[in-house]
Design a protein around this motif. Structure first.
Motif, PDB file in Angstrom:
ATOM      1  N   ALA A 238       8.048   8.400   3.846  1.00 27.25           N
ATOM      2  CA  ALA A 238       7.359   9.614   3.427  1.00 27.25           C
ATOM      3  C   ALA A 238       7.504   9.783   1.923  1.00 27.25           C
ATOM      4  N   PRO A 239       6.458  10.315   1.242  1.00 24.87           N
ATOM      5  CA  PRO A 239       6.577  10.559  -0.212  1.00 24.87           C
ATOM      6  C   PRO A 239       7.515  11.727  -0.480  1.00 24.87           C
ATOM      7  N   ASP A 240       8.176  11.713  -1.639  1.00 24.23           N
ATOM      8  CA  ASP A 240       9.092  12.786  -2.010  1.00 24.23           C
ATOM      9  C   ASP A 240       8.393  13.670  -3.042  1.00 24.23           C
ATOM     10  N   GLY A 241       7.785  14.766  -2.566  1.00 22.85           N
ATOM     11  CA  GLY A 241       7.134  15.694  -3.479  1.00 22.85           C
ATOM     12  C   GLY A 241       5.702  15.350  -3.778  1.00 22.85           C
ATOM     13  N   ALA A 242       5.174  14.233  -3.299  1.00 22.42           N
ATOM     14  CA  ALA A 242       3.790  13.842  -3.568  1.00 22.42           C
ATOM     15  C   ALA A 242       2.970  13.965  -2.288  1.00 22.42           C
ATOM     16  N   SER A 243       1.650  13.997  -2.439  1.00 23.56           N
ATOM     17  CA  SER A 243       0.786  14.149  -1.269  1.00 23.56           C
ATOM     18  C   SER A 243       0.511  12.830  -0.572  1.00 23.56           C
TER      19      SER A 243
ATOM     20  N   LEU B 131       1.479   8.415  -0.142  1.00 22.12           N
ATOM     21  CA  LEU B 131       2.390   7.302  -0.327  1.00 22.12           C
ATOM     22  C   LEU B 131       1.569   6.135  -0.868  1.00 22.12           C
ATOM     23  N   LYS B 132       1.869   5.664  -2.070  1.00 22.93           N
ATOM     24  CA  LYS B 132       1.098   4.618  -2.718  1.00 22.93           C
ATOM     25  C   LYS B 132       1.780   3.267  -2.493  1.00 22.93           C
ATOM     26  N   VAL B 133       1.031   2.297  -2.007  1.00 21.56           N
ATOM     27  CA  VAL B 133       1.517   0.932  -1.869  1.00 21.56           C
ATOM     28  C   VAL B 133       0.653   0.076  -2.789  1.00 21.56           C
ATOM     29  N   THR B 134       1.254  -0.501  -3.827  1.00 29.16           N
ATOM     30  CA  THR B 134       0.476  -1.149  -4.889  1.00 29.16           C
ATOM     31  C   THR B 134       0.133  -2.602  -4.590  1.00 29.16           C
ATOM     32  N   THR B 135       0.741  -3.201  -3.598  1.00 32.61           N
ATOM     33  CA  THR B 135       0.424  -4.582  -3.248  1.00 32.61           C
ATOM     34  C   THR B 135       0.087  -4.663  -1.770  1.00 32.61           C
ATOM     35  N   ASP B 136      -0.405  -5.843  -1.342  1.00 34.65           N
ATOM     36  CA  ASP B 136      -0.772  -6.019   0.062  1.00 34.65           C
ATOM     37  C   ASP B 136       0.438  -5.855   0.970  1.00 34.65           C
ATOM     38  N   ILE B 137       0.177  -5.327   2.161  1.00 31.50           N
ATOM     39  CA  ILE B 137       1.224  -5.222   3.190  1.00 31.50           C
ATOM     40  C   ILE B 137       0.876  -6.200   4.296  1.00 31.50           C
TER      41      ILE B 137
ATOM     42  N   ASP C 116      -9.851   5.211  -1.192  1.00 28.70           N
ATOM     43  CA  ASP C 116      -9.328   5.866  -2.387  1.00 28.70           C
ATOM     44  C   ASP C 116     -10.382   5.725  -3.481  1.00 28.70           C
ATOM     45  N   GLY C 117     -11.161   6.760  -3.698  1.00 31.64           N
ATOM     46  CA  GLY C 117     -12.255   6.681  -4.664  1.00 31.64           C
ATOM     47  C   GLY C 117     -13.526   6.244  -3.971  1.00 31.64           C
TER      48      GLY C 117
END
Length: 539
Positions: A190-195, A197-203, A218-219
């Motif tokens: 879970a994000p801490d204080g943000a709306s 959770l950003k994952v910048t690379t492939d999962i 996103d966009g």
């Protein structure tokens, strides 16, 4: 000094097997007897004065007792014992010195170090001049610990479980965590204080499943599903999707009319709205349909038409059927018991000559029989009940349970007979008797009636033992040592006896310890061999 120079240790205390009459232990702090030793005086002046001058020899008991006390203390330290804190000892020596180490009086493994001389304070008390001997170290187990100082683990920290400190909801990690080639397992991210959770690379999920209630871009990017995608449940589209095969209506179901040229136009749907076919259909492998289907039939209960393939068969279910032709069952007819043209169930009364007259029905109305019934292969029932109008079931022969268990809440006699349980009987639970039972015709005594018969002040649960003892003349003044059949856990208090055989001898008895007695026998000044009945009382 070398470690090999260490002197022999006290594996056995001084005087461990000495007669109690030869040992004064402990040595008293003071003594009113001017010839006996004390901790305050040691051996008194009288022991250093010749007897002819009014002095007295020192007592061997005092010497034995002194050496036993010293060997006891030495053995404690040689065995690694750290003595517990003692307020009375501290007061007697004027307080513990600085650096002294004592064990905690209530918690094993806790030790205290004195931080001042003449220390009479109690370890662990508020303001006490003691510090935990292991203060500054983290314990590998035990109650939770906390530290206000920064702790660095230069060789890494290995832990099976990391939890937040007392009062905190989360563990905060202020810098990045590098997993190297290891796997991170978690039940929730879970994000801490943000709306978001950003994952910048492939999962890469491997063979695992990703669960999501909502996919959004996103966009202005477009969602892409690459590779083969299997969809096991229905997907709802708010707008008509574009798929490779044919043209699909977005009206909500797949029952809309197919357009000319659609890839599925030559198929008949297995379900959905009614369909019509204007062209002839050839079933080269034959056509199998439910029994009696026609253009107006709604079920397989429709009347069969002449020539139907199934005309000569009776349906196993469906609407009632009738036949005006006789039916012959060449292999016999098996029907429920008691069926007749007017019977509504199989409870109809059997007529004389019926094939089943000698049998009992498995169900239906209650039945009775005036003849005995024998079950040669056993009778299996879930419940036995008395016949109508009777309060009991009477069993005329013995009931043999083999290796099974009989469960009963009450056993009562029939008439004036006495209940008899023969053979070895193991009773696993407590039996309560409302009247005193008999044993072989004699009444039983209660423990409460016999336990308090022998009472000795200061000795709980005393008991008497008897042994036939023999004293031997060859033992002389040492006497003959007799072992009590069962050594008393605490002490042997009394020993006495009576002579056996002819003649009259003088004999004596001395208690050695809780398990041994010494006896002598004399005739005049000569030691004799003889026997006595020896009795002891102890606890």
């Amino acid at each position: 000094m070398k470690q090999s120079d260490f002197s022999p240790q006290f594996a056995t205390l001084w005087g461990a097997q000495a007669d109690t009459s030869h040992m004064q232990s402990p040595i008293p702090s003071t003594s009113s007897d001017n010839g006996r030793a004390s901790l305050a005086l040691g051996f008194p002046p009288a022991n250093f004065t010749a007897p002819e001058a009014g002095g007295t020899f020192m007592y061997g008991q005092d010497l034995n007792g002194s050496l036993k006390m010293l060997s006891t203390s030495a053995q404690n330290y040689e065995s690694g014992v750290i003595p517990p804190f003692s307020a009375s000892f501290a007061a007697s020596i004027g307080g513990y010195p600085a650096g002294a180490v004592v064990a905690d009086t209530s918690t094993a493994g806790v030790y205290w170090r004195s931080t001042q001389d003449n220390n009479t304070t109690t370890p662990g008390a508020s303001g006490a001049a003691w510090t935990n001997f292991f203060g500054g170290y983290l314990a590998t187990s035990g109650p939770a610990q906390s530290s206000s100082a920064y702790t660095a683990f230069t060789n890494g920290l290995s832990a099976n479980n990391l939890s937040a400190p007392n009062g905190a909801a989360d563990i905060k990690i202020s810098s990045g965590i590098r997993m190297a080639s290891q796997v991170l397992y978690c039940n929730a991210i879970a994000p801490d204080g943000a709306s978001d959770l950003k994952v910048t690379t492939d999962i890469r999920m491997g063979v695992q499943t990703i669960f999501a209630n909502l996919f959004a871009t996103d966009g202005t990017a477009t969602r892409k599903f690459q590779g083969t995608t299997s969809v096991s449940d229905a997907w709802s589209f708010n707008q008509a999707p574009s798929i490779p095969v044919g043209s699909v209506s977005w009206s909500g179901t797949n029952t809309s009319t197919l357009s000319v040229g659609d890839a599925y136009s030559y198929f008949v749907r297995g379900s959905g709205a009614s369909q019509t076919v204007s062209a002839a259909t050839n079933f080269t492998g034959g056509l199998t349909v439910p029994l009696g289907i026609s253009s107006t039939a709604t079920s397989n209960t429709a009347v069969l038409a002449t020539g139907d393939a199934f005309l000569s068969f009776m349906r196993l279910g469906g609407a009632a059927q009738s036949s005006n032709a006789p039916t012959t069952f060449s292999n016999g007819l098996f029907v429920p018991l008691g069926i007749s043209s007017t019977a509504a169930s199989n409870t109809a009364v059997l007529a004389t000559g019926d094939a089943f007259l000698s049998f009992m029905r498995l169900g239906g109305a209650a039945q009775s029989s005036s003849a005995p019934t024998t079950f040669s292969n056993g009778l299996f029932v879930n419940a036995l009940g008395a016949p109508s109008g009777s309060s009991d079931i009477t069993i005329n022969a013995g009931l043999r349970m083999n290796s099974q268990t009989a469960y009963v809440n009450k056993i009562a006699t029939d008439g004036s007979e006495i209940r008899s349980i023969s053979g070895v009987t193991n009773v696993a639970d407590l039996w309560n008797f409302y009247t005193r039972p008999n044993f072989n015709g004699s009444g039983l005594a209660l423990l409460s009636e016999v336990t308090p018969k022998l009472t000795i002040p200061g000795a709980s649960s005393p008991w008497i033992q008897q042994v036939s003892a023999t004293y031997n003349a060859n033992d002389g003044s040492n006497g003959t040592l007799i072992n009590i059949p069962s050594a008393y856990p605490n002490a042997c208090l009394y020993a006495f006896g009576n002579d056996v055989g002819n003649g009259a001898l003088a004999w004596g008895i001395q208690i050695v310890n809780s398990g041994s007695i010494r006896i002598w026998g004399k005739l005049g000044t000569t030691y004799q061999t003889g026997g006595i009945n020896l009795y002891t009382i102890g606890w």
